[in-house]
Design a protein around this motif. Sequence first.
Motif, PDB file in Angstrom:
ATOM      1  N   ARG A   1      10.017   1.476  61.592  1.00 49.28           N
ATOM      2  CA  ARG A   1       8.940   2.465  61.692  1.00 49.28           C
ATOM      3  C   ARG A   1       8.682   3.178  60.370  1.00 49.28           C
ATOM      4  O   ARG A   1       7.624   3.780  60.209  1.00 49.28           O
ATOM      5  N   SER A   2       9.643   3.125  59.467  1.00 48.36           N
ATOM      6  CA  SER A   2       9.463   3.778  58.171  1.00 48.36           C
ATOM      7  C   SER A   2       8.913   2.831  57.117  1.00 48.36           C
ATOM      8  O   SER A   2       8.419   3.283  56.086  1.00 48.36           O
ATOM      9  N   SER A   3       9.007   1.531  57.359  1.00 53.26           N
ATOM     10  CA  SER A   3       8.744   0.546  56.312  1.00 53.26           C
ATOM     11  C   SER A   3       7.331   0.625  55.749  1.00 53.26           C
ATOM     12  O   SER A   3       7.130   0.443  54.546  1.00 53.26           O
ATOM     13  N   GLN A   4       6.332   0.878  56.592  1.00 48.95           N
ATOM     14  CA  GLN A   4       4.944   0.923  56.137  1.00 48.95           C
ATOM     15  C   GLN A   4       4.419   2.346  55.985  1.00 48.95           C
ATOM     16  O   GLN A   4       3.232   2.534  55.717  1.00 48.95           O
ATOM     17  N   ALA A   5       5.292   3.331  56.192  1.00 49.81           N
ATOM     18  CA  ALA A   5       4.825   4.717  56.179  1.00 49.81           C
ATOM     19  C   ALA A   5       5.738   5.611  55.344  1.00 49.81           C
ATOM     20  O   ALA A   5       5.808   6.813  55.577  1.00 49.81           O
ATOM     21  N   ILE A   6       6.397   5.036  54.350  1.00 52.03           N
ATOM     22  CA  ILE A   6       7.416   5.769  53.619  1.00 52.03           C
ATOM     23  C   ILE A   6       6.894   6.375  52.334  1.00 52.03           C
ATOM     24  O   ILE A   6       7.449   7.346  51.813  1.00 52.03           O
ATOM     25  N   GLY A   7       5.846   5.831  51.755  1.00 53.78           N
ATOM     26  CA  GLY A   7       5.380   6.324  50.467  1.00 53.78           C
ATOM     27  C   GLY A   7       6.103   5.635  49.319  1.00 53.78           C
ATOM     28  O   GLY A   7       6.480   4.460  49.409  1.00 53.78           O
ATOM     29  N   ASP A   8       6.320   6.384  48.240  1.00 53.35           N
ATOM     30  CA  ASP A   8       6.886   5.796  47.020  1.00 53.35           C
ATOM     31  C   ASP A   8       8.404   5.759  47.006  1.00 53.35           C
ATOM     32  O   ASP A   8       8.996   4.991  46.253  1.00 53.35           O
ATOM     33  N   LEU A   9       9.069   6.611  47.784  1.00 53.35           N
ATOM     34  CA  LEU A   9      10.529   6.722  47.757  1.00 53.35           C
ATOM     35  C   LEU A   9      11.126   6.156  49.035  1.00 53.35           C
ATOM     36  O   LEU A   9      10.726   6.567  50.132  1.00 53.35           O
ATOM     37  N   ASN A  10      12.065   5.249  48.904  1.00 56.54           N
ATOM     38  CA  ASN A  10      12.681   4.609  50.061  1.00 56.54           C
ATOM     39  C   ASN A  10      13.885   5.395  50.565  1.00 56.54           C
ATOM     40  O   ASN A  10      14.571   6.070  49.798  1.00 56.54           O
ATOM     41  N   THR A  11      14.143   5.258  51.845  1.00 58.62           N
ATOM     42  CA  THR A  11      15.387   5.773  52.406  1.00 58.62           C
ATOM     43  C   THR A  11      16.494   4.747  52.147  1.00 58.62           C
ATOM     44  O   THR A  11      16.237   3.618  51.708  1.00 58.62           O
ATOM     45  N   LEU A  12      17.728   5.126  52.433  1.00 59.70           N
ATOM     46  CA  LEU A  12      18.854   4.234  52.172  1.00 59.70           C
ATOM     47  C   LEU A  12      18.774   2.930  52.974  1.00 59.70           C
ATOM     48  O   LEU A  12      19.042   1.862  52.416  1.00 59.70           O
ATOM     49  N   PRO A  13      18.423   2.946  54.278  1.00 60.62           N
ATOM     50  CA  PRO A  13      18.332   1.672  54.995  1.00 60.62           C
ATOM     51  C   PRO A  13      17.305   0.710  54.387  1.00 60.62           C
ATOM     52  O   PRO A  13      17.538  -0.505  54.354  1.00 60.62           O
ATOM     53  N   LEU A  14      16.180   1.237  53.884  1.00 56.75           N
ATOM     54  CA  LEU A  14      15.181   0.367  53.270  1.00 56.75           C
ATOM     55  C   LEU A  14      15.687  -0.192  51.943  1.00 56.75           C
ATOM     56  O   LEU A  14      15.425  -1.358  51.613  1.00 56.75           O
ATOM     57  N   GLU A  15      16.419   0.622  51.183  1.00 61.65           N
ATOM     58  CA  GLU A  15      17.021   0.113  49.950  1.00 61.65           C
ATOM     59  C   GLU A  15      18.065  -0.958  50.289  1.00 61.65           C
ATOM     60  O   GLU A  15      18.173  -1.975  49.602  1.00 61.65           O
ATOM     61  N   LEU A  16      18.831  -0.716  51.347  1.00 61.96           N
ATOM     62  CA  LEU A  16      19.855  -1.673  51.758  1.00 61.96           C
ATOM     63  C   LEU A  16      19.224  -2.986  52.195  1.00 61.96           C
ATOM     64  O   LEU A  16      19.743  -4.072  51.892  1.00 61.96           O
TER      65      LEU A  16
ATOM     66  N   MET B   1       6.468   0.397  72.382  1.00 63.89           N
ATOM     67  CA  MET B   1       5.538  -0.197  71.424  1.00 63.89           C
ATOM     68  C   MET B   1       6.321  -0.835  70.281  1.00 63.89           C
ATOM     69  O   MET B   1       7.347  -0.293  69.851  1.00 63.89           O
ATOM     70  N   PRO B   2       5.888  -1.988  69.775  1.00 68.81           N
ATOM     71  CA  PRO B   2       6.581  -2.609  68.640  1.00 68.81           C
ATOM     72  C   PRO B   2       6.632  -1.656  67.454  1.00 68.81           C
ATOM     73  O   PRO B   2       5.623  -1.091  67.047  1.00 68.81           O
ATOM     74  N   SER B   3       7.825  -1.472  66.913  1.00 71.73           N
ATOM     75  CA  SER B   3       8.015  -0.484  65.852  1.00 71.73           C
ATOM     76  C   SER B   3       7.157  -0.769  64.631  1.00 71.73           C
ATOM     77  O   SER B   3       6.628   0.151  63.997  1.00 71.73           O
TER      78      SER B   3
ATOM     79  N   ALA C   1       6.751   9.168  61.527  1.00 67.64           N
ATOM     80  CA  ALA C   1       7.118   7.855  62.046  1.00 67.64           C
ATOM     81  C   ALA C   1       8.468   7.904  62.743  1.00 67.64           C
ATOM     82  O   ALA C   1       8.656   7.308  63.816  1.00 67.64           O
ATOM     83  N   GLN C   2       9.421   8.603  62.145  1.00 69.72           N
ATOM     84  CA  GLN C   2      10.742   8.663  62.761  1.00 69.72           C
ATOM     85  C   GLN C   2      10.750   9.526  64.012  1.00 69.72           C
ATOM     86  O   GLN C   2      11.507   9.256  64.947  1.00 69.72           O
ATOM     87  N   LEU C   3       9.911  10.551  64.056  1.00 70.62           N
ATOM     88  CA  LEU C   3       9.845  11.378  65.266  1.00 70.62           C
ATOM     89  C   LEU C   3       9.281  10.595  66.450  1.00 70.62           C
ATOM     90  O   LEU C   3       9.619  10.894  67.600  1.00 70.62           O
ATOM     91  N   THR C   4       8.427   9.604  66.189  1.00 67.94           N
ATOM     92  CA  THR C   4       7.934   8.778  67.294  1.00 67.94           C
ATOM     93  C   THR C   4       9.064   7.967  67.929  1.00 67.94           C
ATOM     94  O   THR C   4       8.897   7.440  69.032  1.00 67.94           O
ATOM     95  N   TRP C   5      10.193   7.871  67.253  1.00 67.08           N
ATOM     96  CA  TRP C   5      11.345   7.124  67.744  1.00 67.08           C
ATOM     97  C   TRP C   5      12.410   8.045  68.339  1.00 67.08           C
ATOM     98  O   TRP C   5      12.980   7.762  69.384  1.00 67.08           O
ATOM     99  N   THR C   6      12.668   9.163  67.663  1.00 61.84           N
ATOM    100  CA  THR C   6      13.751  10.045  68.096  1.00 61.84           C
ATOM    101  C   THR C   6      13.331  11.005  69.199  1.00 61.84           C
ATOM    102  O   THR C   6      14.124  11.314  70.096  1.00 61.84           O
ATOM    103  N   LEU C   7      12.094  11.502  69.148  1.00 60.13           N
ATOM    104  CA  LEU C   7      11.668  12.520  70.105  1.00 60.13           C
ATOM    105  C   LEU C   7      11.645  12.016  71.548  1.00 60.13           C
ATOM    106  O   LEU C   7      12.097  12.735  72.449  1.00 60.13           O
TER     107      LEU C   7
END
Length: 292
Positions: A232-247, A115-117, A164-170
């Motif tokens: 997969r995290s871009s629209q489901a992250i909330g108020d705080l970004n992870t490092l890849p999104l900040e990058l 499925m498209p991420s 969201a990330q578990l839908t990718w890693t699991l």
Amino acid sequence: MDGKRSPGFYALAAFFGLFLLFLYGPTITIFVLSFQGPEGGLTFPLNGLSLHWFHELFKGIGVIDIGAALLRSFKLGLLVTSLTVLLAVSAALAFRKSLRGGGALFYVTVASLIMPSIIVSLGIGLSFRLFDGALKHFFEWLGWFETLEGFNTSMGLYTSALGAQLTWTLPFGLLIMFAVFNRFNAAYEEAARDLGATPWQTLHHVVLPLIGPAVVGVAMFGFTLSWDEIARSSQAIGDLNTLPLELQGLTTTVTTPVIYALGTITTLVSFVVVALALGLAALGRRRSGRRG
């Protein structure tokens, strides 16, 4: 037979060399450019050689706290890794027996990979927004107006982003563990039971040591996929970004080699994780050999 290489061998070797250059060339380029001098830019040739941009990175980039973003990504990666290993191993053990509806459940789980991420991310974000609306109505119905005023959203690193990330890693973890158990010789378990071992002892002393390298591989996949996950995290992250999104955001605003310094550090973290995984796998094989 005479020891000479055919022309096809050299053609394939050249193609493979070009492939490696294409694969690792950008990473090497970023690594080199991150050591530009204070007057250096984003392109070659290098203008000096220093650690200036690494110092600038840890001073902060505008309003972005790189250290906090890196720590958030690391904590989330560890949690994703732990859940991926636990769920993948548990599911693989369960699927060794015939389960009603097991085939459909397996295909539904693995379907997440095709499925498209961004669609998955949008769906998770929308689901949590609907859940937020239901929670607000529930708080209002109970008369919890103070809670309602302080409530913003249930989306966050350890809720929507984690899911969201578990839908990718699991699914990756499941595929690895299913492949391992398809080749697993059940005679070892039968021998342990014949010797009086309990199911837990059989799992702990027989099964887990044999599948240990695969478990380490699942953990490595889980962490590295989480560490650089964006879509997969871009629209489901909330108020705080992870490092890849900040990058990702920095690539459109930062015009200095500090962005390369950040890329070098994140790449080194990935290499450290891979090295640790390989070391744990080698340690597991050595211990298994000693027991044998």
